[in-house]
Design a protein around this motif. Sequence first.
Motif, PDB file in Angstrom:
ATOM      1  N   ALA A 190       0.917  -1.136   0.218  1.00  0.00           N
ATOM      2  CA  ALA A 190      -0.063  -0.012   0.154  1.00  0.00           C
ATOM      3  C   ALA A 190       0.814   1.131   0.173  1.00  0.00           C
ATOM      4  N   LYS A 191       1.842   1.228   0.685  1.00  0.00           N
ATOM      5  CA  LYS A 191       3.063   2.241   0.646  1.00  0.00           C
ATOM      6  C   LYS A 191       3.482   2.576  -0.635  1.00  0.00           C
ATOM      7  N   LYS A 192       3.905   1.533  -1.369  1.00  0.00           N
ATOM      8  CA  LYS A 192       4.215   1.755  -2.613  1.00  0.00           C
ATOM      9  C   LYS A 192       2.995   2.372  -3.736  1.00  0.00           C
ATOM     10  N   GLY A 193       1.841   1.983  -3.420  1.00  0.00           N
ATOM     11  CA  GLY A 193       0.787   2.389  -4.233  1.00  0.00           C
ATOM     12  C   GLY A 193       0.481   4.256  -3.757  1.00  0.00           C
ATOM     13  N   VAL A 194       0.619   4.265  -2.537  1.00  0.00           N
ATOM     14  CA  VAL A 194       0.664   5.912  -2.038  1.00  0.00           C
ATOM     15  C   VAL A 194       1.710   6.420  -2.931  1.00  0.00           C
ATOM     16  N   SER A 195       3.032   5.900  -2.728  1.00  0.00           N
ATOM     17  CA  SER A 195       4.194   6.473  -3.189  1.00  0.00           C
ATOM     18  C   SER A 195       4.218   6.731  -4.744  1.00  0.00           C
ATOM     19  N   MET A 196       3.165   5.782  -5.604  1.00  0.00           N
ATOM     20  CA  MET A 196       3.219   6.043  -7.099  1.00  0.00           C
ATOM     21  C   MET A 196       2.588   7.260  -7.325  1.00  0.00           C
ATOM     22  N   PHE A 197       1.282   7.515  -6.627  1.00  0.00           N
ATOM     23  CA  PHE A 197       0.548   8.859  -6.741  1.00  0.00           C
ATOM     24  C   PHE A 197       1.259  10.205  -6.406  1.00  0.00           C
ATOM     25  N   MET A 198       2.135  10.008  -5.437  1.00  0.00           N
ATOM     26  CA  MET A 198       2.617  11.229  -4.626  1.00  0.00           C
ATOM     27  C   MET A 198       3.960  11.368  -5.479  1.00  0.00           C
ATOM     28  N   GLN A 199       4.813  10.770  -6.389  1.00  0.00           N
ATOM     29  CA  GLN A 199       5.800  11.185  -7.115  1.00  0.00           C
ATOM     30  C   GLN A 199       5.575  12.405  -7.718  1.00  0.00           C
ATOM     31  N   ASP A 200       6.662  13.129  -7.584  1.00  0.00           N
ATOM     32  CA  ASP A 200       6.531  14.669  -8.494  1.00  0.00           C
ATOM     33  C   ASP A 200       6.183  14.346  -9.807  1.00  0.00           C
ATOM     34  N   ASN A 201       6.767  13.191 -10.428  1.00  0.00           N
ATOM     35  CA  ASN A 201       6.517  13.384 -11.816  1.00  0.00           C
ATOM     36  C   ASN A 201       5.013  12.882 -12.221  1.00  0.00           C
ATOM     37  N   ILE A 202       4.297  12.195 -11.298  1.00  0.00           N
ATOM     38  CA  ILE A 202       2.899  11.842 -11.273  1.00  0.00           C
ATOM     39  C   ILE A 202       1.992  12.856 -10.703  1.00  0.00           C
ATOM     40  N   ASN A 203       2.190  13.212  -9.297  1.00  0.00           N
ATOM     41  CA  ASN A 203       1.480  14.045  -8.784  1.00  0.00           C
ATOM     42  C   ASN A 203       0.017  14.243  -8.932  1.00  0.00           C
ATOM     43  N   VAL A 204      -0.469  12.850  -8.356  1.00  0.00           N
ATOM     44  CA  VAL A 204      -2.043  12.869  -8.251  1.00  0.00           C
ATOM     45  C   VAL A 204      -2.295  13.050  -6.891  1.00  0.00           C
ATOM     46  N   PRO A 205      -3.067  13.974  -6.445  1.00  0.00           N
ATOM     47  CA  PRO A 205      -3.351  14.023  -4.756  1.00  0.00           C
ATOM     48  C   PRO A 205      -4.115  12.404  -4.100  1.00  0.00           C
ATOM     49  N   VAL A 206      -3.378  12.248  -3.021  1.00  0.00           N
ATOM     50  CA  VAL A 206      -4.149  11.122  -2.480  1.00  0.00           C
ATOM     51  C   VAL A 206      -4.914  11.568  -1.228  1.00  0.00           C
ATOM     52  N   LEU A 207      -6.278  11.168  -1.631  1.00  0.00           N
ATOM     53  CA  LEU A 207      -7.336  11.560  -0.950  1.00  0.00           C
ATOM     54  C   LEU A 207      -7.374  10.809   0.525  1.00  0.00           C
ATOM     55  N   GLY A 208      -6.595   9.787   0.553  1.00  0.00           N
ATOM     56  CA  GLY A 208      -6.560   9.091   1.836  1.00  0.00           C
ATOM     57  C   GLY A 208      -6.593   7.423   1.606  1.00  0.00           C
ATOM     58  N   ILE A 209      -6.283   6.866   2.803  1.00  0.00           N
ATOM     59  CA  ILE A 209      -6.233   5.327   2.785  1.00  0.00           C
ATOM     60  C   ILE A 209      -7.373   4.893   3.803  1.00  0.00           C
ATOM     61  N   ILE A 210      -8.001   3.571   2.990  1.00  0.00           N
ATOM     62  CA  ILE A 210      -9.077   2.900   3.691  1.00  0.00           C
ATOM     63  C   ILE A 210      -8.573   1.663   4.287  1.00  0.00           C
ATOM     64  N   GLU A 211      -8.930   1.310   5.304  1.00  0.00           N
ATOM     65  CA  GLU A 211      -8.438  -0.070   6.267  1.00  0.00           C
ATOM     66  C   GLU A 211      -9.519  -0.857   5.888  1.00  0.00           C
ATOM     67  N   ASN A 212      -9.430  -1.852   5.113  1.00  0.00           N
ATOM     68  CA  ASN A 212     -10.474  -3.027   4.880  1.00  0.00           C
ATOM     69  C   ASN A 212     -10.059  -4.066   5.799  1.00  0.00           C
ATOM     70  N   MET A 213     -10.914  -5.165   5.935  1.00  0.00           N
ATOM     71  CA  MET A 213     -10.866  -6.259   6.809  1.00  0.00           C
ATOM     72  C   MET A 213     -10.050  -5.833   8.104  1.00  0.00           C
ATOM     73  N   ALA A 214     -10.657  -4.778   8.685  1.00  0.00           N
ATOM     74  CA  ALA A 214      -9.861  -4.209   9.927  1.00  0.00           C
ATOM     75  C   ALA A 214      -9.833  -4.982  11.274  1.00  0.00           C
ATOM     76  N   TYR A 215     -10.991  -5.570  11.525  1.00  0.00           N
ATOM     77  CA  TYR A 215     -11.250  -6.472  12.439  1.00  0.00           C
ATOM     78  C   TYR A 215     -12.360  -7.385  12.121  1.00  0.00           C
TER      79      TYR A 215
END
Length: 376
Positions: A251-276
């Motif tokens: 997931a960290k890699k997924g967020v990192s992909m969007f946040m790279q300067d050369n891609i620069n798509v705003p990340v609205l947030g993370i959803i935790e599925n199967m939390a409990y």
Amino acid sequence: MKLDRKEILKALETITIAGEGKNMVESGAVANVITFGDEVVVDLVLHTPAMHIKKRAEDDIKKTIHELVSPEAKIKVNIKVETPEKNEIKGRAIPGIKNIIAVASGKGGVGKSTVTANLAVTLAKMGFAVGVLDADIYGPSMPIMFDVENEKPISITVDGKSKMKPVESYEIKILSIGFFTAPSQAVIWRGPMAAKALNQMIFDADWGELDFMLIDLPPGTGDIHLSIMQSLPITGAVVVSTPQAVALADAKKGVSMFMQDNINVPVLGIIENMAYFTPEELPDNKYYIFGQEGAKNLAEDLNVPFLGEVPIVQSIREAGDYGRPAALQTASVIETVFEEITRNVVQETVNRNESLPATEAIKITTMAGCSAVKKN
């Protein structure tokens, strides 16, 4: 002998750089001229990296100063290449669609498609016009989740052009590659074929007026993701993860992909599925099977919003299999969970639109991969 800066600039006005109509002083190519006795340093800024043009410019400067100012001058030329940015819109906007939200995950099996389907129906219940583009080319699941496996988009004529009419279910407009392949057929496509199919579903469809288009991306970070971001100005991305360390690393890699300067798509947030897990017979008990608050902690570490957590509930799986997303169950825990998460997604979208300019898609400058993606 002391060189005169004004004389040198006057001499440089006689030189024109290849490909430019004005002389190098008038065009702004000469950034600075510094003299020290019989020494002169010329700082030059060029807009082309071509070696022969750089060499020609350097030779012309030395020759001209020697001929017009002083044959004894010691000349140093510093050349900096600045490629001008092209002021182009990267990615075509789809008329009538206000927000395009990409739902992604670093790895498969974390329930990204289930979350996408439930976000969609919750948005529709809130009164928004919603569409879902199933871009998970190799595992399209939206036709099953919306109970439209046997449906096929029909062709309609809009403004004299033939367009696909998305399939509608629970007030959601849906297009998926699953509508065009047999359920038992494996989609064995190379990247360009998949990208072409996605572009057709995006631009050759009559989506109409939508407040939100949700794009269910394939797992990981690859060719399809780049194709989508190359084609569309994505408003923002939502990343889905489960709490365990293996999923969080991806997931960290997924967020990192969007946040790279050369891609620069705003990340609205993370959803935790199967939390409990909460057993039906023990509604107050929570069992953190995959670990506790892993995605929440990741969101804090990455400084992105945490949008909420979805528990493991049998009815979510059953509802997806039966083709009626669980968030449609009124007065249920799942309805409440997805209402809270969806409100957070909407709020983060509003915040993003108020504070940031419209996202541009990305431009691939070479085929060397994501590291060679350049933001215009």
